[in-house]
Design a protein around this motif. Structure first.
Motif, short mmCIF file in Angstrom:
data_model
loop_
_atom_site.label_atom_id
_atom_site.label_comp_id
_atom_site.label_asym_id
_atom_site.label_seq_id
_atom_site.Cartn_x
_atom_site.Cartn_y
_atom_site.Cartn_z
N ASP A 186 -6.49 -1.29 -18.89
CA ASP A 186 -6.79 -0.34 -17.50
C ASP A 186 -5.63 -0.65 -16.57
O ASP A 186 -5.23 0.56 -15.92
CB ASP A 186 -8.08 -1.03 -17.23
CG ASP A 186 -9.19 -0.43 -17.86
OD1 ASP A 186 -9.13 0.17 -18.72
OD2 ASP A 186 -10.15 -1.09 -17.37
N SER A 211 -13.67 3.13 -17.17
CA SER A 211 -12.69 2.73 -16.10
C SER A 211 -11.26 2.82 -16.39
O SER A 211 -10.50 3.32 -15.50
CB SER A 211 -12.72 1.15 -16.02
OG SER A 211 -12.60 0.59 -17.29
N SER A 212 -10.80 2.79 -17.65
CA SER A 212 -9.53 3.22 -18.00
C SER A 212 -9.27 4.75 -17.57
O SER A 212 -8.27 5.26 -17.23
CB SER A 212 -9.01 2.98 -19.16
OG SER A 212 -9.14 1.68 -19.48
#
Length: 258
Positions: A147, A178-179
């Motif tokens: 990330d 989230s990445s």
């Protein structure tokens, strides 16, 4: 006892060391150079001003070998293509390489795919890319950015004005939502300057697809984009998204609705 020299490396190093004007492309992929040959590469690159293409794919040079390569390239002004893919280069090796290339104004193509570059290495790479005046092609797929690395890359490339082709498919940094949030930020802010990208095989799920949909609704109408690995055709309009490839993901019906 010194490790045995690779014969093809020995031949190439002799030509590089002699600064042979006719030796402008060096292809040494899939070899196993001895440590002393990597040290010799450092020495010969320092004085060579004819080599334009250096292909070192699959030599397993690691961070130590990358340090030797970087030291040799520190003042190089002729190299336009460098391929160090499949070399087990980690964050430390990446740091040495980009530090050596900080003042470089000729390198146009850099291949770093299938290495072990982590978020720290990506941070150094991103800082280098902010003000790089020449690089047009960069390959980073199959590394270990995570990330944070993806976020660093997005921010670094936002200031870059030369990059035209970025390949990052199959990289682990787009494996979770989230990445992908950072990645969608990157697409929105950077890819108006780039083309030739694919989102295949990146484990994009429903949440990631939602971010992508939002990004597409608001951002990509500025430049010519091909997200399936193809460069734009001559004369093609630069006002709309042409191709988007999302094969082999985990989008499902809900993601498709977005």
């Amino acid at each position: 006892m010194a490790a045995r020299n690779d014969p093809e490396w020995s031949t190439a190093l002799e030509k590089i060391g002699k600064n042979d004007p006719g030796f402008t492309e060096c292809e040494l992929s899939g070899r196993r150079p001895a440590p002393q040959q990597l040290a010799r590469l450092n020495e010969t690159l320092r004085t060579n001003n004819h080599l334009r293409v250096l292909d070192l794919r699959g030599n397993h040079i690691g961070d130590e070998g990358c340090w030797q390569l970087a030291a040799g390239l520190q003042n190089n002004t002729t190299l336009t293509l460098l391929d160090v893919s499949h070399n087990a280069i980690g964050g430390e090796g990446c740091r040495h390489l980009v530090a050596a290339l900080t003042s470089n104004t000729t390198l146009e193509q850099l291949n770093l795919n299938n290495n072990q570059i982590d978020a720290e290495g990506c941070l150094h790479l991103a800082e280098w890319l902010k003000n790089n005046p020449a690089l047009t092609n960069l390959r980073l797929d199959s590394n270990r950015f995570g990330d944070n690395g993806c976020q660093y890359l997005a921010v670094g490339l936002k200031s870059n004005t030369t990059l035209m082709r970025l390949v990052y498919k199959e990289s682990p940094f787009i494996a979770i939502p989230s990445s992908f949030f950072f990645f969608s930020f990157f697409l929105l802010n950077v890819l108006p300057l780039c083309f030739s990208d694919s989102l295949d095989k990146n484990s994009i799920g429903v949440e990631g697809c939602r971010h992508l949909a939002t990004m597409l609704q608001t951002g990509i109408a500025k430049d010519d984009l091909s997200l399936n690995g193809d460069a734009p055709a001559a004369g093609q309009s630069k006002t709309r998204l042409a191709i988007l490839s999302l094969g082999k993901n985990q989008i499902g019906d809900e993601g498709c609705r977005h």
